[in-house]
Design an enzyme around this catalytic site. Sequence first.
Site, short mmCIF file in Angstrom:
data_model
loop_
_atom_site.label_atom_id
_atom_site.label_comp_id
_atom_site.label_asym_id
_atom_site.label_seq_id
_atom_site.Cartn_x
_atom_site.Cartn_y
_atom_site.Cartn_z
N GLY A 154 0.85 -1.20 0.00
CA GLY A 154 0.00 0.00 0.00
C GLY A 154 0.88 1.24 0.00
O GLY A 154 1.99 1.23 -0.56
N ARG A 155 0.42 2.27 0.65
CA ARG A 155 1.13 3.56 0.61
C ARG A 155 2.55 3.47 1.15
O ARG A 155 3.49 3.95 0.54
CB ARG A 155 0.34 4.62 1.39
N ILE A 156 2.69 2.86 2.33
CA ILE A 156 4.04 2.81 2.94
C ILE A 156 4.92 1.82 2.19
O ILE A 156 6.07 2.12 1.86
CB ILE A 156 3.93 2.47 4.45
N THR A 234 7.48 -2.26 11.02
CA THR A 234 7.06 -0.90 11.39
C THR A 234 5.55 -0.78 11.24
O THR A 234 5.02 0.33 11.17
CB THR A 234 7.75 0.17 10.49
N ARG A 236 2.44 -3.13 12.82
CA ARG A 236 1.82 -3.28 14.14
C ARG A 236 2.38 -4.53 14.82
O ARG A 236 2.60 -5.55 14.17
CB ARG A 236 0.30 -3.44 14.03
N GLU A 265 2.01 -2.47 23.83
CA GLU A 265 2.62 -1.14 23.98
C GLU A 265 1.92 -0.42 25.11
O GLU A 265 0.74 -0.70 25.39
CB GLU A 265 2.47 -0.36 22.67
N HIS A 283 7.84 2.93 18.71
CA HIS A 283 6.71 3.34 17.86
C HIS A 283 6.87 4.81 17.44
O HIS A 283 6.00 5.64 17.72
CB HIS A 283 5.37 3.11 18.57
P1 NAD Z 1 -2.42 1.01 3.17
O1 NAD Z 1 -3.84 0.75 3.48
O2 NAD Z 1 -2.08 2.04 2.16
O3 NAD Z 1 -1.72 -0.36 2.74
C1 NAD Z 1 -1.96 -1.59 3.36
C2 NAD Z 1 -1.80 -2.70 2.33
O4 NAD Z 1 -1.95 -3.95 3.02
C3 NAD Z 1 -2.85 -2.67 1.22
O5 NAD Z 1 -2.22 -2.75 -0.04
C4 NAD Z 1 -3.72 -3.89 1.50
O6 NAD Z 1 -4.26 -4.48 0.32
C5 NAD Z 1 -2.72 -4.80 2.19
N1 NAD Z 1 -3.37 -5.81 3.05
C6 NAD Z 1 -4.39 -5.64 3.92
N2 NAD Z 1 -4.68 -6.81 4.53
C7 NAD Z 1 -3.83 -7.73 4.02
C8 NAD Z 1 -3.64 -9.12 4.25
N3 NAD Z 1 -4.40 -9.80 5.11
N4 NAD Z 1 -2.67 -9.75 3.55
C9 NAD Z 1 -1.92 -9.08 2.63
N5 NAD Z 1 -2.06 -7.78 2.37
C10 NAD Z 1 -2.99 -7.10 3.06
O7 NAD Z 1 -1.74 1.35 4.57
P2 NAD Z 1 -0.34 2.08 4.83
O8 NAD Z 1 -0.55 3.55 4.91
O9 NAD Z 1 0.68 1.53 3.88
O10 NAD Z 1 -0.04 1.58 6.33
C11 NAD Z 1 0.17 0.22 6.61
C12 NAD Z 1 0.17 0.02 8.12
O11 NAD Z 1 1.31 0.64 8.70
C13 NAD Z 1 -1.01 0.71 8.85
O12 NAD Z 1 -2.18 -0.08 8.83
C14 NAD Z 1 -0.48 0.90 10.25
O13 NAD Z 1 -0.85 -0.18 11.07
C15 NAD Z 1 1.04 0.89 10.07
N6 NAD Z 1 1.61 2.20 10.43
C16 NAD Z 1 2.56 2.25 11.40
C17 NAD Z 1 3.11 3.48 11.77
C18 NAD Z 1 4.18 3.57 12.82
O14 NAD Z 1 4.24 4.58 13.52
N7 NAD Z 1 5.07 2.60 12.96
C19 NAD Z 1 2.66 4.66 11.17
C20 NAD Z 1 1.71 4.56 10.15
C21 NAD Z 1 1.18 3.33 9.79
#
Ligand code: NAD
Length: 318
Positions: A154-156, A234, A236, A265, A283
């Site tokens: 996804g985005r990250i 990074t 959850r 946490e 975190h």
């Molecule tokens: P996003 O929604 O853009 O991307 C998530 C991706 O995961 C999507 O492409 C989705 O299709 C895929 N996905 C969902 N369930 C799945 C599964 N069961 N199997 C395989 N793929 C699956 O989210 P993002 O912005 O990239 O963020 C991802 C995660 O990062 C967030 O949900 C959050 O928990 C975590 N995060 C952590 C921090 C931190 O401080 N460490 C900060 C921001 C986000």
Amino acid sequence: MTQKVLITPRTFGTIDSKPIKLLRDQDYELIFNPHGRLLTEEELINLISDVVGVIVGLDPMTAKVLNSAKKLKIISKYGVGVDNIAVDCATQKKIMVTNTPGANSLAVAELTFGLILDVARQITFSDRRLRQNQWGKCYGFELNGKTLGLIGTGRIGREVAVRAKGFGMRIIGYDLKPDLEWARTVGVAYMSLDRLLSSADIISLHVPLAEGTYHLISSRELALMKRSAILINTARGGIVDEDALFQALHNKEIAGAGLDVYENEPSADSLLRSLDNVVLTSHIGSHTFESISRMGWMAAENLVAGLSGKRPPYLLNP
Ligand code: NAD
């Protein structure tokens, strides 16, 4: 009567005061987190009974909390992951839930790379030894030519991929919803989770914590990884079975790990702390000045839109 808004994240409005001004301009009474840390369920229950909106970080917005929030109309998540919010319960109660997608993608992607480099080159380990007057050499591996396995594109995940390209890495991916067009453009090969686990030199997690991802990485999956591979989380804590990870690291079944998130946490498992082949951060993924500004602004805009009868820009439960 003045409407009350609770704000739990300690960094909200600290880098840029515009989000607070936006809320004050609406004449809301703002209640800030009085404890300077994550709130407990009980503390939230005490604070939430007469508020109409909450800007929330990682605090537990459970069904029990929502049941005591009689006036609540909107939960505006300051961040992306909503695993700390009982979204189904909120929907039943007609409480809007919003988040700030993309606001912290760059910050998390850059921290991910920081952890990859740290574990690969033992930077923190070398720092620890030097402070104890030990000049011993630490040996690591180069990223160039190595295979990065992205679980979640996804985005990250995509921002991590951009940076990996710059390091000359090959990228493989696993996602519930593969984006073949993106993969073709960037040069990413999608494959099954098991194949990714056994092929990658570095595995990085970027999926949300949900039913389908709880303990996605446990003993079986760790056993599929190369002995020389490292795991970066990074996303959850709950996505990785921490006991299984400790065993795999302790028995050198995998080479190392870089973790920003933990099952319980605000703390990191004490067993993990005893290992030298792990780098631990508290975190801090989204804690850059830029990301804090973006999250604050988007969270405030979502909240104001929702409370003024408009559709918030990033509504998760329409
Ligand atoms: P996003 O929604 O853009 O991307 C998530 C991706 O995961 C999507 O492409 C989705 O299709 C895929 N996905 C969902 N369930 C799945 C599964 N069961 N199997 C395989 N793929 C699956 O989210 P993002 O912005 O990239 O963020 C991802 C995660 O990062 C967030 O949900 C959050 O928990 C975590 N995060 C952590 C921090 C931190 O401080 N460490 C900060 C921001 C986000």
